[in-house]
Design a protein around this motif. Structure first.
Motif, mmCIF file in Angstrom:
data_model
loop_
_atom_site.group_PDB
_atom_site.id
_atom_site.type_symbol
_atom_site.label_atom_id
_atom_site.label_comp_id
_atom_site.label_asym_id
_atom_site.label_seq_id
_atom_site.Cartn_x
_atom_site.Cartn_y
_atom_site.Cartn_z
ATOM 1 N N ALA A 133 -23.919 76.330 -19.425
ATOM 2 C CA ALA A 133 -24.243 75.630 -20.672
ATOM 3 C C ALA A 133 -22.976 75.144 -21.363
ATOM 4 N N GLY A 134 -21.987 76.029 -21.484
ATOM 5 C CA GLY A 134 -20.748 75.651 -22.142
ATOM 6 C C GLY A 134 -19.997 74.580 -21.377
ATOM 7 N N MET A 135 -20.011 74.667 -20.043
ATOM 8 C CA MET A 135 -19.245 73.709 -19.253
ATOM 9 C C MET A 135 -19.920 72.344 -19.181
ATOM 10 N N TYR A 136 -21.249 72.295 -19.221
ATOM 11 C CA TYR A 136 -21.903 70.986 -19.317
ATOM 12 C C TYR A 136 -21.556 70.323 -20.645
ATOM 13 N N GLY A 447 -34.713 86.203 -30.151
ATOM 14 C CA GLY A 447 -33.402 86.506 -29.586
ATOM 15 C C GLY A 447 -32.520 85.274 -29.493
ATOM 16 N N THR A 448 -32.675 84.344 -30.446
ATOM 17 C CA THR A 448 -31.892 83.107 -30.437
ATOM 18 C C THR A 448 -31.300 82.852 -31.815
ATOM 19 N N VAL A 449 -30.384 81.900 -31.870
ATOM 20 C CA VAL A 449 -29.805 81.458 -33.139
ATOM 21 C C VAL A 449 -30.640 80.292 -33.663
ATOM 22 N N PRO A 450 -31.147 80.368 -34.897
ATOM 23 C CA PRO A 450 -31.946 79.261 -35.456
ATOM 24 C C PRO A 450 -31.129 77.965 -35.498
ATOM 25 N N HIS A 451 -31.765 76.874 -35.104
ATOM 26 C CA HIS A 451 -31.031 75.605 -35.027
ATOM 27 C C HIS A 451 -32.001 74.438 -35.120
ATOM 28 N N GLU A 452 -31.437 73.260 -35.267
ATOM 29 C CA GLU A 452 -32.203 72.021 -35.222
ATOM 30 C C GLU A 452 -31.458 71.051 -34.322
ATOM 31 N N GLY A 453 -31.989 70.824 -33.135
ATOM 32 C CA GLY A 453 -31.310 69.963 -32.177
ATOM 33 C C GLY A 453 -29.966 70.501 -31.741
ATOM 34 N N GLY A 454 -29.784 71.825 -31.848
ATOM 35 C CA GLY A 454 -28.516 72.442 -31.498
ATOM 36 C C GLY A 454 -27.636 72.740 -32.690
ATOM 37 N N ARG A 455 -27.930 72.168 -33.856
ATOM 38 C CA ARG A 455 -27.153 72.396 -35.078
ATOM 39 C C ARG A 455 -27.596 73.698 -35.731
ATOM 40 N N VAL A 456 -26.678 74.663 -35.871
ATOM 41 C CA VAL A 456 -27.026 75.966 -36.414
ATOM 42 C C VAL A 456 -27.448 75.851 -37.869
ATOM 43 N N THR A 457 -28.556 76.487 -38.184
ATOM 44 C CA THR A 457 -29.104 76.434 -39.537
ATOM 45 C C THR A 457 -28.150 77.057 -40.541
ATOM 46 N N GLY A 458 -27.834 76.288 -41.574
ATOM 47 C CA GLY A 458 -27.029 76.813 -42.678
ATOM 48 C C GLY A 458 -25.557 76.979 -42.378
ATOM 49 N N ARG A 459 -25.079 76.414 -41.265
ATOM 50 C CA ARG A 459 -23.656 76.553 -40.946
ATOM 51 C C ARG A 459 -23.138 75.220 -40.407
ATOM 52 N N PRO A 460 -22.730 74.299 -41.275
ATOM 53 C CA PRO A 460 -22.249 72.979 -40.846
ATOM 54 C C PRO A 460 -21.082 73.089 -39.873
ATOM 55 N N GLY A 461 -21.116 72.237 -38.859
ATOM 56 C CA GLY A 461 -20.045 72.218 -37.875
ATOM 57 C C GLY A 461 -20.196 73.248 -36.770
ATOM 58 N N ILE A 468 -28.795 81.049 -25.712
ATOM 59 C CA ILE A 468 -28.740 81.498 -27.105
ATOM 60 C C ILE A 468 -29.393 80.459 -28.009
ATOM 61 N N LYS A 469 -29.593 79.262 -27.495
ATOM 62 C CA LYS A 469 -30.248 78.181 -28.237
ATOM 63 C C LYS A 469 -31.752 78.154 -27.979
ATOM 64 N N ARG A 470 -32.145 78.215 -26.711
ATOM 65 C CA ARG A 470 -33.556 77.999 -26.376
ATOM 66 C C ARG A 470 -34.249 79.232 -25.823
ATOM 67 N N ALA A 484 -26.590 67.966 -23.457
ATOM 68 C CA ALA A 484 -26.585 66.580 -23.923
ATOM 69 C C ALA A 484 -27.196 66.475 -25.316
ATOM 70 N N GLU A 485 -28.271 67.230 -25.571
ATOM 71 C CA GLU A 485 -28.876 67.200 -26.900
ATOM 72 C C GLU A 485 -27.920 67.744 -27.956
ATOM 73 N N THR A 486 -27.299 68.883 -27.664
ATOM 74 C CA THR A 486 -26.398 69.497 -28.640
ATOM 75 C C THR A 486 -25.189 68.618 -28.910
ATOM 76 N N VAL A 487 -24.580 68.088 -27.858
ATOM 77 C CA VAL A 487 -23.419 67.217 -28.042
ATOM 78 C C VAL A 487 -23.814 65.954 -28.791
ATOM 79 N N GLY A 488 -24.997 65.424 -28.509
ATOM 80 C CA GLY A 488 -25.476 64.260 -29.254
ATOM 81 C C GLY A 488 -25.611 64.543 -30.733
ATOM 82 N N THR A 489 -26.135 65.720 -31.080
ATOM 83 C CA THR A 489 -26.253 66.112 -32.484
ATOM 84 C C THR A 489 -24.874 66.237 -33.127
ATOM 85 N N LEU A 490 -23.947 66.853 -32.404
ATOM 86 C CA LEU A 490 -22.582 67.026 -32.924
ATOM 87 C C LEU A 490 -21.922 65.677 -33.199
ATOM 88 N N LEU A 491 -22.040 64.750 -32.256
ATOM 89 C CA LEU A 491 -21.392 63.449 -32.433
ATOM 90 C C LEU A 491 -22.050 62.642 -33.552
#
Length: 517
Positions: A133-136, A447-461, A468-470, A484-491
């Motif tokens: 996951a990290g390397m993709y 057993g996951t971190v709450p997020h929206e499209g990979g963006r962690v809830t309440g923690r910008p950046g 740990i996401k899905r 790809a979804e997480t990187v797209g959200t970040l960009l």
């Protein structure tokens, strides 16, 4: 001579991107992509160019004429996907919307909603975890943006589950780690091993030195059974056993004792099949693999003659993939048996076999069935070992006086009573589970971190990717789309100016990491 995809398929679809005639399905964008056990090559459309075999990162694609006897069934499995199953087929009767003409698209690059590198200054992104996951995610950032990437891993060697989770007798699957490893020395990458976020540095300190942080920490724990006796000596997690034979630095060489003649594995998914296969394999066949030396020595001393796989439901609901089950049937020196203790088992197997359905239950059609006498010692003819599938049976308790001696299970026979299976070693293989990450929110139920499209809830950046996401679902290739979804959200956040400005630079972080580690 056409090609076929075999057992090792990781479904990352690198083969789809290079196929000139679009004969590999399901493709990204098709409804079934990400849900099938493997990808499939249409024998009616394949032109024998071999591009897919060259692109496959796990050596799963082979010419049909060169398949070994154990691999021969995969030719039929590939063809069956396109014939009479409602799936795309070449020529007449092809599925709606499926084009089998020349494929000149450039699939493979993630879609970032028209975000271009010129839309924002180069980013400095930290990725915690160096598994798939990290390397993709790192690959997407390095190949499609000008980002600088800091790779952080708490272990002394990179790779995550590729290194510590894939069975040593699956070297082709482990080979995808070589694909990821080429990014470790990329000129815009800095790799920090043995650095634990939450112990050596805090999440806030990591964030303060980067524009964004992606957590790709996987699911580091296992699911519990929640039954009496689960913590008895002799009862361990299958994840511990897997880490043990893969030389994980946090699992002691003497963590596993194979002095019992019978091992009970709770679960029948791919991890359960992995541990069963290693337990009954000839140690000499593992000697040239990457198996830990201490594990190989213990396997040579092993007294295990029989492994019992417990499944709560019937054979039609076996959690393993059909490809892994098929491989298990070809294990030298090992017999497979189905414990015929419940009439529903034979009914399900016979129904699947009679219908000719491409279903896992049908794969048990030629497996002997017998009512196993658990009061007798494990037996297998001619010094062979055996694996017993016991369906419609779940563990109720583990018994022992200071050490495990038996597993009490439900029995579907008669009036659904109970039975005891004597054993000195029980492995629970009912799934992985994520653990809380210091400084991040955590959902205990999933057993996951709450997020929206990979963006962690309440923690910008801050972002997540992978298990740990899905949650612990999907294979290696599933992480490609997830990243790809997480990187797209970040960009998109970078373009919108939503990323917090770092207060420290790359050099300051390297000094901090050296000092703390």
């Amino acid at each position: 001579m056409t090609f076929a995809i075999t057992q090792n398929c990781c479904t990352d679809a690198a083969c789809v991107a290079v196929c000139p005639v679009n004969c590999i399905h399901p493709t990204p964008g098709e409804r079934d992509f990400g849900t099938t056990e493997t990808l499939y090559i249409d024998p009616g459309a394949c032109i024998d160019c071999g591009a897919c075999a060259d692109a496959c990162p796990v050596d799963a694609v082979h010419p049909v004429a060169e398949l070994t006897p154990a691999q021969q069934p995969y030719a039929g499995i590939n063809a069956a996907y396109f014939e009479g199953t409602g799936q795309p087929a070449s020529g007449a009767g092809a599925g709606a919307g499926v084009d089998h003409g020349p494929n000149f698209h450039a699939w493979g690059a993630p879609s970032f909603d028209r975000v271009l590198p010129a839309d924002f200054a180069p980013l400095r992104v930290a990725i915690v975890g160096t598994g798939p996951a990290g390397m993709y995610a790192a690959e997407d950032l390095l190949l499609h943006t000008r980002s600088e990437v800091t790779l952080v891993d708490r272990l002394p060697a990179p790779g995550g589950l590729i290194r510590y989770g894939v069975a040593p007798d699956h070297p082709a699957t482990k080979r995808i780690g070589e694909t990821f490893a080429r990014f470790h020395t990329h000129p815009r990458v800095r790799l920090h091993l043995g650095l634990d976020v939450g112990t050596h540095i805090t999440a806030d300190e990591l964030a303060a030195h980067h524009d964004a942080v992606i957590y790709a920490v996987g699911a580091a724990s296992d699911r519990r059974l929640g039954i009496p006796g689960e913590d008895l000596p002799g009862s361990i997690a299958a994840t511990t056993f897997v880490a043990w034979y893969n030389a994980h630095p946090e699992v002691a060489p003497d963590a596993v004792d194979l002095s019992s003649d019978r091992v009970v594995v709770v679960g029948n998914g791919n991890v359960a099949l992995d541990v069963a296969r290693i337990l009954v394999s000839d140690p000499d066949s593992l000697a040239d693999t990457a198996i830990a030396r201490h594990a190989l020595e213990e396997l040579r001393r092993s007294k295990v003659r029989e492994v019992v796989l417990l499944g709560r439901r019937g054979p039609e609901h076996a959690a393993c993939t059909g490809t892994e089950l098929l491989a298990l049937k070809n294990l030298p020196g090992v017999d497979l048996v189905v414990d015929d203790h419940d009439a529903r088992i034979g009914t399900a197997i016979d129904a699947a076999g009679a219908a000719g359905a491409a279903h896992k239950a049908g794969l048990f059609q030629d497996v002997p069935r017998e009512a196993v006498d658990w009061s007798a010692p494990p037996r297998a003819a001619g010094g062979r070992r055996r694996i017993v599938f016991r369906f419609h049976s779940e563990p109720l308790a583990l018994h022992g006086d200071g050490h495990l001696r038996a597993v009490r299970v439900t029995s579907g026979a008669g009036e659904a009573g109970e039975q005891e299976i004597p054993t000195g070693l029980a492995l629970r293989a009912i799934g992985y589970r994520g653990v809380p990450q210091a400084g991040l929110p955590f959902d205990e139920e999933s057993g996951t971190v709450p997020h929206e499209g990979g963006r962690v809830t309440g923690r910008p950046g801050t972002y997540v990717v992978g298990w740990i996401k899905r949650g612990p679902s999907g294979g290696i290739g599933t992480n490609r789309r997830c990243a790809a979804e997480t990187v797209g959200t970040l960009l998109a956040d970078a373009v919108a100016g939503r990323l917090p400005a770092p207060t420290g630079g790359a050099r300051a972080f390297r000094r901090l990491a050296r000092r703390r580690r």
